[in-house]
Design a protein around this motif. Structure first.
Motif, PDB file in Angstrom:
ATOM      1  N   THR A  67      -7.258   3.728  -2.541  1.00  0.00           N
ATOM      2  CA  THR A  67      -7.784   3.400  -1.212  1.00  0.00           C
ATOM      3  C   THR A  67      -6.787   2.550  -0.442  1.00  0.00           C
ATOM      4  O   THR A  67      -6.527   2.784   0.740  1.00  0.00           O
ATOM      5  CB  THR A  67      -9.123   2.658  -1.338  1.00  0.00           C
ATOM      6  OG1 THR A  67     -10.057   3.483  -2.040  1.00  0.00           O
ATOM      7  CG2 THR A  67      -9.683   2.301   0.035  1.00  0.00           C
ATOM      8  N   VAL A  68      -6.216   1.549  -1.113  1.00  0.00           N
ATOM      9  CA  VAL A  68      -5.219   0.693  -0.473  1.00  0.00           C
ATOM     10  C   VAL A  68      -4.005   1.521  -0.053  1.00  0.00           C
ATOM     11  O   VAL A  68      -3.475   1.364   1.062  1.00  0.00           O
ATOM     12  CB  VAL A  68      -4.802  -0.448  -1.409  1.00  0.00           C
ATOM     13  CG1 VAL A  68      -3.640  -1.233  -0.805  1.00  0.00           C
ATOM     14  CG2 VAL A  68      -5.967  -1.377  -1.697  1.00  0.00           C
ATOM     15  N   LYS A  69      -3.533   2.402  -0.934  1.00  0.00           N
ATOM     16  CA  LYS A  69      -2.384   3.236  -0.595  1.00  0.00           C
ATOM     17  C   LYS A  69      -2.688   4.122   0.611  1.00  0.00           C
ATOM     18  O   LYS A  69      -1.815   4.310   1.488  1.00  0.00           O
ATOM     19  CB  LYS A  69      -1.999   4.095  -1.796  1.00  0.00           C
ATOM     20  CG  LYS A  69      -1.453   3.306  -2.976  1.00  0.00           C
ATOM     21  CD  LYS A  69      -1.134   4.212  -4.161  1.00  0.00           C
ATOM     22  CE  LYS A  69      -0.612   3.393  -5.340  1.00  0.00           C
ATOM     23  NZ  LYS A  69      -0.346   4.237  -6.517  1.00  0.00           N
ATOM     24  N   LYS A  70      -3.902   4.666   0.671  1.00  0.00           N
ATOM     25  CA  LYS A  70      -4.262   5.519   1.807  1.00  0.00           C
ATOM     26  C   LYS A  70      -4.306   4.722   3.105  1.00  0.00           C
ATOM     27  O   LYS A  70      -3.885   5.208   4.167  1.00  0.00           O
ATOM     28  CB  LYS A  70      -5.620   6.180   1.547  1.00  0.00           C
ATOM     29  CG  LYS A  70      -5.571   7.253   0.476  1.00  0.00           C
ATOM     30  CD  LYS A  70      -6.966   7.838   0.211  1.00  0.00           C
ATOM     31  CE  LYS A  70      -6.909   8.903  -0.882  1.00  0.00           C
ATOM     32  NZ  LYS A  70      -8.256   9.443  -1.199  1.00  0.00           N
ATOM     33  N   HIS A  71      -4.835   3.490   3.024  1.00  0.00           N
ATOM     34  CA  HIS A  71      -4.862   2.645   4.219  1.00  0.00           C
ATOM     35  C   HIS A  71      -3.448   2.427   4.755  1.00  0.00           C
ATOM     36  O   HIS A  71      -3.199   2.566   5.961  1.00  0.00           O
ATOM     37  CB  HIS A  71      -5.504   1.286   3.887  1.00  0.00           C
ATOM     38  CG  HIS A  71      -7.002   1.323   3.810  1.00  0.00           C
ATOM     39  ND1 HIS A  71      -7.786   2.066   4.676  1.00  0.00           N
ATOM     40  CD2 HIS A  71      -7.885   0.672   2.996  1.00  0.00           C
ATOM     41  CE1 HIS A  71      -9.062   1.905   4.391  1.00  0.00           C
ATOM     42  NE2 HIS A  71      -9.159   1.050   3.360  1.00  0.00           N
ATOM     43  N   MET A 124       2.181  -0.863  -1.633  1.00  0.00           N
ATOM     44  CA  MET A 124       1.840   0.456  -2.173  1.00  0.00           C
ATOM     45  C   MET A 124       2.331   0.616  -3.610  1.00  0.00           C
ATOM     46  O   MET A 124       1.726   1.331  -4.413  1.00  0.00           O
ATOM     47  CB  MET A 124       2.433   1.554  -1.304  1.00  0.00           C
ATOM     48  CG  MET A 124       1.853   1.639   0.099  1.00  0.00           C
ATOM     49  SD  MET A 124       2.584   2.974   1.073  1.00  0.00           S
ATOM     50  CE  MET A 124       1.855   4.416   0.285  1.00  0.00           C
ATOM     51  N   SER A 125       3.442  -0.073  -3.948  1.00  0.00           N
ATOM     52  CA  SER A 125       4.022   0.066  -5.289  1.00  0.00           C
ATOM     53  C   SER A 125       3.237  -0.700  -6.347  1.00  0.00           C
ATOM     54  O   SER A 125       3.104  -0.235  -7.488  1.00  0.00           O
ATOM     55  CB  SER A 125       5.476  -0.430  -5.278  1.00  0.00           C
ATOM     56  OG  SER A 125       6.262   0.313  -4.387  1.00  0.00           O
ATOM     57  N   VAL A 126       2.721  -1.863  -5.990  1.00  0.00           N
ATOM     58  CA  VAL A 126       2.109  -2.731  -7.006  1.00  0.00           C
ATOM     59  C   VAL A 126       0.605  -2.562  -7.118  1.00  0.00           C
ATOM     60  O   VAL A 126      -0.010  -3.053  -8.075  1.00  0.00           O
ATOM     61  CB  VAL A 126       2.438  -4.205  -6.729  1.00  0.00           C
ATOM     62  CG1 VAL A 126       3.950  -4.432  -6.776  1.00  0.00           C
ATOM     63  CG2 VAL A 126       1.868  -4.678  -5.399  1.00  0.00           C
ATOM     64  N   THR A 127      -0.034  -1.860  -6.160  1.00  0.00           N
ATOM     65  CA  THR A 127      -1.476  -1.692  -6.237  1.00  0.00           C
ATOM     66  C   THR A 127      -1.860  -0.483  -7.082  1.00  0.00           C
ATOM     67  O   THR A 127      -1.132   0.510  -7.122  1.00  0.00           O
ATOM     68  CB  THR A 127      -2.085  -1.537  -4.836  1.00  0.00           C
ATOM     69  OG1 THR A 127      -3.502  -1.477  -4.954  1.00  0.00           O
ATOM     70  CG2 THR A 127      -1.580  -0.280  -4.150  1.00  0.00           C
TER      71      THR A 127
END
Length: 896
Positions: free
Chosen positions: A821-825, A814-817
């Motif tokens: 959408t990735v964080k929500k997943h 979550m920190s590096v993206t």
């Protein structure tokens, strides 16, 4: 004496750095005595003096910058108001000229460091220009009213308008001569009695508030100290002002300005020679006024050295307590001769006291010398107790015995050391070397001998803070502190709560770290206190420390007051018993040197030896001495951590010492375990990002490993980590995780496997942490690449991918993206998906007729995936799913 300009070269007239009015007046007079000479002023002069001359009198001087003079052509150097080579700035380079002729005119006595002069004119006058005035008068050299004003001003300033005890009849005569030549008394009065600016008033107020008076050998000596990042041009004027306002006989003012400490001394007492006292610092002056500047030393360190010198030089009668060495190195009578020899070698002493109890607390029994021990070892009797060979016939001294008595006892009894005893206890020893050094010191002017740190007496600022403690501490903590004080008092010890606990008390910050220092046996205290409080105790005899754990899980640390010394840079400390002041002096920064007495008769009494209250108020991080980071480089991590945690600023000198420690690569000598411990503490801060950036600013991270480079992308990822971690902490999830590991993985992002392994080796990470930082991080990166290519995945696929991931790995992703959408997943998995489970159990499958076996786990797993994808919602849906799957696992599931 030829005072005309040389035919074959140039004559340069100069004086000391930070020239005062007497120096400038003397330069002008010398210029008249040496026609055609060039005036060079080294460094800066007093601000008011600069303005005065630049604006109104500059035309009187044939002045030039040292850089504009053809150095090799200078054949004569004339120095006024100083003889010291290290006080004339770049003019000292001229001393290397072949055949250079040096003339000196000065009212300061000769001292070490004086230049070799072909002509030296010295007279004990209040001002140097008074000496030159007589020569101008004798040679009938004409001077203008403006020149007379400047020269007369020098006399008025350096004699305090004829009020200083250094004033002589020659100063009055010289002033009369200048008045006859037209000197303007109005101009002199306006300058000498000038009004102070608001800035000067503020500095003077700080000097007064930060002043302490010490009783030194019957003499009141006042020390004032201030910190300022900028140079204070009128410091000497402010010192004079303070001395006059407060009626102080002896005043030494210290100011840390940038990376220098300036000392100005003023004395009206014959017993205190200001010039002699500041001579060891490379300073100069005369008995009544002197100054010095010291580079690369911390203000507390300079203050301690100044106090040590004062105690050696300000004396009416030398007493035993003033020259004795303490704490005393002693042994019990049952110690082996081999162990006694090791003590003699460790402390580099030639005789060892033998007492009934350890640490010289019991009755004195005798002593044994190195020569006797060596003979015993030669005869292979090393295991014999010292009691069999010790000398029991020895003279004793009291703390108030005078030097003559001490000398008689040592010489008449041929005694190698003289114990100093008070109330039956040995409080110090005087060796033959101590006596010899004292006698030599009193006979040789300029001797720079200083007492050992153990001889420095305590003169702290004190303050009653019981009310503050009652307001800011919880009742349970107060009860623990009071009970600790009662226990210490009954054991005849003194107890103090120290360090970060007291610092945070002043900052109104809650803290769980309670550190208690005992002047006595800390382990014995801890055992007794733990017994009374029904708590557990673990002690570490090697370090004289203990940890007490209470029933509620809270802990306090206990230590014996100790003095640490380091055998080499970056080494772990060797610990010895000592006093509370020496224990505090070993600490990292001034803000951590506060101590509060816990004994009932002094409960709540704050002691501040090193002006910690001032630094807390000024929000400044300062070391106590210039070798602090050499002895323990990990203190740099703590400096940065405290700076960012409290919103403080690292002092300019301390910052310079940090850069020097990094440049000298002291960190390479540290074990990876110690480096990792300090780095981990920074990464566990509420917001470690500013501290990480500060470490990078000092080039500290790359000094640990060249791969730890910080760029804008890394900083952005670290800030994102801070947001992600804060979000997760607000969920109040019971599952623990290593917050510091998330930051470390972000710092290591993109590192090749071999580089990662090298860094893990450098930090000596334990296997489980190494696994997470290496394989765990690479696994998380693989997941990130996959999910970025498959943003529309089903919940069951996301679950299967993240199941088994550690919290640290998910927060890292979550920190590096950059993808929301990735964080929500991932947040959906953390908040919801990982908690989903089938409603039915194995017994339910048995009740509907499905035979037990491996099929159970497969069915329940498939039901979980169906529930994640919302294909089943109720218990009935799950039972129907189970029956159909059991009858046709492949076909029905695919049609579904």
């Amino acid at each position: 004496m030829n005072q005309t300009a040389d035919k074959d070269g140039l004559t340069v007239v100069s004086t000391h750095i930070n020239a005062d009015f007497d120096a400038i007046a003397s330069v002008l007079a010398a210029q008249k005595l040496y026609p055609g000479s060039i005036v060079v002023l080294p460094g800066s002069s007093e601000k008011n003096l600069r303005n005065f001359f630049i604006n109104s009198m500059a035309y009187l001087f044939n002045m030039s910058d040292i850089g504009q003079i053809d150095g090799p052509k200078v054949s004569r150097l004339v120095l006024v108001d100083t003889s010291q080579k290290d006080r004339i700035g770049k003019a000292a380079d001229l001393l290397a000229n072949p055949g250079l002729e040096v003339h000196v005119y000065d009212h300061h006595p000769a001292a070490d460091g004086d230049v070799t002069a072909d002509l030296r004119v010295y007279e004990a006058t209040g001002a140097t220009v008074s000496i030159l005035a007589k020569m101008l008068q004798e040679q009938n050299i004409p001077i203008s009213p403006d020149e007379a004003t400047v020269m007369c001003l020098g006399i008025y300033e350096d004699t305090g308008s004829f009020t200083f005890t250094s004033t002589t009849p020659k100063d009055f005569s010289a002033a009369a001569f200048f008045l006859e030549k037209g000197a303007s008394i109005n101009t002199i009065a306006n300058i000498v009695s000038r009004e102070m600016t608001p800035e000067q008033v503020g500095i003077l107020n700080n000097m007064i508030n930060n002043s302490r008076t010490h009783k030194i050998n019957g003499m009141d000596v006042t020390l004032a100290s201030i910190y300022t990042e900028e140079y204070v041009p009128d410091f000497a004027f402010l010192v004079h002002k303070m001395q006059k306002m407060k009626g102080i006989n002896v005043l030494f003012a210290l100011a840390q300005m940038g990376n220098k400490v300036y000392i100005v001394g003023r004395s009206k007492a014959d017993e205190v020679d200001a010039g002699q006292i500041l001579n060891p610092f490379g300073g100069g002056g005369h008995p009544f006024a002197a100054s010095a500047s010291i580079k690369h030393m911390a203000l507390p360190q300079v203050e301690q050295e100044l106090l040590a010198i004062l105690r050696m030089q300000v004396r009416k009668t030398t007493l035993a307590r003033e020259i004795m060495s303490t704490p005393v190195v002693a042994a019990t009578p049952d110690i082996s001769c081999r162990a006694a020899g090791e003590l003699l070698t460790r402390y580099n002493i030639n005789a060892l006291l033998v007492t009934e109890k350890p640490e010289a607390k019991g009755r004195l029994l005798g002593f044994i010398t190195r020569q006797v021990i060596e003979k015993i070892l030669y005869h292979k009797l090393e295991e014999a107790p010292v009691s069999e060979y010790m000398n029991t016939d020895l003279s004793l001294a009291g703390p108030d015995d005078e030097l003559a008595d001490i000398q008689r006892k040592i010489i008449e009894n041929s005694q190698r050391l003289l114990p100093v005893v008070e109330n039956g206890a040995v409080i110090g020893v005087i060796t033959r070397t101590d006596l010899l050094n004292t006698l030599v010191y009193q006979r040789e002017a300029g001797n720079q001998r200083q007492p050992a740190p153990t001889q420095i007496q305590a003169h702290p600022k004190t303050r009653d803070i019981k009310r503050m403690m009652n307001e800011r501490l919880t009742p349970p903590v107060l009860d623990i502190l009071k009970n600790a004080g009662n226990t210490a008092a009954e054991l005849e010890y003194s107890a103090y709560v120290v360090g970060g606990f007291v610092r945070d008390l002043f900052l109104s910050r809650s803290t769980e770290d309670v550190d208690i220092v005992i002047e006595g046996d800390g382990i014995a205290f801890a055992r007794e206190f733990a017994g009374r409080m029904k708590a557990r105790v673990h002690y570490y005899k090697k370090f004289g420390t203990a940890v007490i754990t209470f029933a509620d899980g809270s802990k306090i640390d206990v230590a014996s007051a100790r003095l640490e010394y380091y055998q080499f840079p970056a080494a772990l400390p060797t610990v010895e018993m000592s006093s509370i002041k020496l224990d505090l002096f070993r600490r990292d920064f001034t803000i951590n040197t506060l101590a509060v007495c816990l004994n009932p008769d002094k409960f709540g009494l704050l002691v501040d030896f090193f002006s910690a209250q001032r630094d807390i108020k000024e929000k400044t991080i300062r070391v106590l001495h210039s070798l602090s980071f050499v002895e323990d480089p990990t203190r740099i991590f703590r400096a940065v951590r405290f700076e960012q945690r409290f919103g403080f600023t690292i002092g300019k000198m301390t910052e310079g010492l940090i850069k020097n420690a990094v440049k000298m690569e002291f960190f390479r000598r540290l074990s990876g375990h110690r480096v990792f411990g300090e780095l981990r503490q920074i990464l566990e801060e509420d917001d470690p990002v500013p501290a990480i950036e500060r470490l990078a600013e000092f080039n500290l991270l790359v000094s640990l490993h060249e791969a730890l480079k910080i760029d804008k992308k890394t900083v952005a990822a670290l800030h994102a980590t801070r947001e992600v971690v804060s979000w997760y902490d607000l969920l109040f999830v019971d599952k623990p995780y290593m917050k510091w590991m998330v930051y470390l993985m972000v710092l290591m992002r993109g590192m090749a496997q071999q580089t990662t392994e090298d860094l893990c080796d450098r930090l000596e990470l334990p296997p489980r942490h190494r696994e997470m930082a290496d394989a765990g991080r690479r696994e998380a990166d693989t997941f990130l690449h996959w999910i970025q290519r498959n943003p529309g995945i089903k919940n069951s696929e996301l679950y299967q991918r993240l199941f088994g991931f550690r919290v640290e790995q998910m927060l890292y992703v979550m920190s590096v993206t950059d993808s929301d959408t990735v964080k929500k997943h991932i947040s959906r998995y953390i908040l919801t998906l990982q908690h989903v489970a089938p409603l039915i159990k194995g017994k339910d499958l048995n009740e509907i007729g499905i035979a037990p076996g491996p099929l159970y786990s497969e069915i329940l797993r498939k039901i979980l995936y169906a529930r994640l994808d919302e294909k089943v919602r109720t218990r009935e849906d799950e039972l129907e799913f189970a029956m159909r799957y059991a009858n046709d696992p492949d076909g029905w599931w695919k049609r579904r």
